[in-house]
Write a protein that holds these residues in place. Structure first.
Motif, short mmCIF file in Angstrom:
data_model
loop_
_atom_site.label_atom_id
_atom_site.label_comp_id
_atom_site.label_asym_id
_atom_site.label_seq_id
_atom_site.Cartn_x
_atom_site.Cartn_y
_atom_site.Cartn_z
N VAL A 1 -17.40 -14.49 -60.62
CA VAL A 1 -16.01 -14.93 -60.93
C VAL A 1 -15.04 -13.94 -59.81
CG1 VAL A 1 -14.07 -15.36 -62.44
CG2 VAL A 1 -16.54 -15.51 -63.08
N LYS A 2 -14.07 -14.73 -59.42
CA LYS A 2 -13.32 -13.76 -58.51
C LYS A 2 -11.60 -14.35 -58.76
CE LYS A 2 -16.09 -11.63 -56.23
NZ LYS A 2 -16.52 -10.26 -56.12
N VAL A 3 -10.80 -13.52 -58.73
CA VAL A 3 -9.40 -14.26 -58.73
C VAL A 3 -9.24 -14.26 -57.31
CG1 VAL A 3 -7.15 -13.36 -59.08
CG2 VAL A 3 -8.70 -12.61 -60.74
N HIS A 4 -8.57 -15.71 -57.14
CA HIS A 4 -8.16 -16.25 -55.84
C HIS A 4 -6.80 -15.91 -55.41
CE1 HIS A 4 -8.48 -18.87 -52.35
NE2 HIS A 4 -7.36 -19.61 -52.63
N ARG A 5 -6.43 -14.89 -54.57
CA ARG A 5 -5.08 -14.67 -53.85
C ARG A 5 -4.24 -14.58 -54.95
NH1 ARG A 5 -4.35 -19.05 -49.19
NH2 ARG A 5 -6.22 -18.51 -47.85
N GLY A 6 -4.67 -13.80 -56.23
CA GLY A 6 -3.72 -13.46 -57.16
C GLY A 6 -3.05 -14.66 -58.09
N CYS A 7 -3.81 -15.90 -57.75
CA CYS A 7 -2.98 -17.17 -58.35
C CYS A 7 -3.93 -17.62 -59.56
CB CYS A 7 -3.13 -18.17 -57.60
SG CYS A 7 -1.70 -17.59 -56.22
N TYR A 8 -5.51 -17.68 -59.41
CA TYR A 8 -6.17 -18.03 -60.40
C TYR A 8 -7.77 -17.89 -59.96
CZ TYR A 8 -6.63 -21.63 -56.80
OH TYR A 8 -6.86 -22.46 -55.66
N ALA A 9 -8.56 -17.83 -61.26
CA ALA A 9 -9.88 -17.29 -61.11
C ALA A 9 -10.75 -18.62 -60.63
CB ALA A 9 -10.50 -16.81 -62.27
N VAL A 10 -11.71 -18.15 -59.76
CA VAL A 10 -12.60 -19.22 -59.57
C VAL A 10 -14.10 -18.84 -59.57
CG1 VAL A 10 -11.01 -20.27 -57.60
CG2 VAL A 10 -12.67 -18.52 -57.05
N VAL A 11 -15.00 -19.87 -59.95
CA VAL A 11 -16.69 -19.37 -60.30
C VAL A 11 -17.40 -19.73 -59.00
CG1 VAL A 11 -18.33 -19.71 -61.70
CG2 VAL A 11 -16.01 -19.71 -62.75
N GLU A 12 -18.04 -18.97 -58.52
CA GLU A 12 -19.22 -19.26 -57.74
C GLU A 12 -20.21 -19.81 -58.42
OE1 GLU A 12 -21.55 -17.52 -53.64
OE2 GLU A 12 -19.87 -16.33 -54.61
N GLU A 13 -20.31 -21.36 -58.50
CA GLU A 13 -21.29 -21.55 -59.35
C GLU A 13 -22.74 -21.36 -59.06
OE1 GLU A 13 -20.94 -25.86 -60.23
OE2 GLU A 13 -18.78 -25.55 -60.64
N ALA A 14 -23.15 -21.25 -57.67
CA ALA A 14 -24.45 -20.70 -57.25
C ALA A 14 -25.01 -19.40 -57.78
CB ALA A 14 -24.51 -20.84 -55.81
N CYS B 1 -23.38 -17.96 -60.90
CA CYS B 1 -23.09 -17.85 -62.30
C CYS B 1 -24.61 -18.33 -62.73
CB CYS B 1 -22.03 -19.07 -62.56
SG CYS B 1 -21.66 -19.16 -64.44
N VAL B 2 -24.71 -17.35 -64.02
CA VAL B 2 -25.97 -17.81 -64.84
C VAL B 2 -25.88 -18.28 -66.18
CG1 VAL B 2 -27.41 -15.85 -63.61
CG2 VAL B 2 -25.85 -15.16 -65.71
N GLY B 3 -24.48 -18.67 -66.57
CA GLY B 3 -24.13 -19.12 -67.77
C GLY B 3 -24.00 -18.24 -68.95
N CYS B 4 -23.84 -17.13 -68.66
CA CYS B 4 -23.85 -16.01 -69.88
C CYS B 4 -22.70 -16.05 -70.81
CB CYS B 4 -23.99 -14.62 -69.65
SG CYS B 4 -22.50 -14.10 -68.70
N GLY B 5 -21.50 -16.73 -70.28
CA GLY B 5 -20.65 -16.82 -71.38
C GLY B 5 -19.60 -15.66 -71.57
N LYS B 6 -19.94 -14.68 -70.92
CA LYS B 6 -18.99 -13.44 -70.98
C LYS B 6 -17.55 -13.55 -70.66
CE LYS B 6 -22.52 -9.97 -71.01
NZ LYS B 6 -23.03 -8.74 -70.61
N CYS B 7 -17.39 -14.41 -69.45
CA CYS B 7 -16.01 -14.55 -69.23
C CYS B 7 -15.26 -15.48 -69.95
CB CYS B 7 -16.09 -15.10 -67.62
SG CYS B 7 -16.97 -16.83 -67.62
N ALA B 8 -15.92 -16.26 -70.65
CA ALA B 8 -15.38 -17.29 -71.73
C ALA B 8 -14.93 -16.60 -72.81
CB ALA B 8 -16.01 -18.41 -71.89
N GLN B 9 -15.90 -15.80 -73.15
CA GLN B 9 -15.76 -14.74 -74.51
C GLN B 9 -14.57 -13.87 -74.42
OE1 GLN B 9 -19.24 -12.66 -75.35
NE2 GLN B 9 -18.16 -11.84 -77.22
N TYR B 10 -14.32 -13.39 -73.19
CA TYR B 10 -13.14 -12.39 -73.19
C TYR B 10 -11.85 -12.83 -72.42
CZ TYR B 10 -16.76 -9.13 -74.46
OH TYR B 10 -17.67 -8.34 -75.16
N CYS B 11 -11.97 -13.99 -71.98
CA CYS B 11 -10.68 -14.49 -71.25
C CYS B 11 -9.39 -14.49 -72.18
CB CYS B 11 -10.82 -16.04 -70.80
SG CYS B 11 -9.49 -16.73 -70.24
N PRO B 12 -8.39 -13.79 -72.34
CA PRO B 12 -7.27 -13.72 -72.99
C PRO B 12 -6.46 -15.09 -73.12
CG PRO B 12 -6.71 -12.44 -71.12
CD PRO B 12 -8.40 -13.01 -71.06
#
Length: 66
Positions: free
Chosen positions: A28-41, A43-54
């Motif tokens: 997961v990377k923040v793109h140009r300070g605007c929003y995050a994008v996921v490199e699906e290739a 991503c292992v689907g652990c869900g940590k990003c979803a768990q901690y996203c405020p």
């Protein structure tokens, strides 16, 4: 390959970087300070990003078979 992948709602993302800092594989990377994008290739689907996203803008969805 994992059965799940992170999906980000770009309209709700506040580009705080929590997901980027939480992802153990840097999928997961923040793109140009605007929003995050996921490199699906990567991503292992652990869900940590979803768990901690405020903003609650990340959900785990089934990976589309190719």
């Amino acid at each position: 390959m994992a059965k799940r992948v992170a999906s980000i709602d770009k309209k709700r993302c506040v580009a705080c970087g929590v997901c980027e800092n939480t992802c153990p594989l840097a999928a997961v990377k923040v793109h140009r300070g605007c929003y995050a994008v996921v490199e699906e290739a990567v991503c292992v689907g652990c869900g940590k990003c979803a768990q901690y996203c405020p903003a609650g803008c990340i959900e785990m969805r089934g990976r589309v078979a190719v």
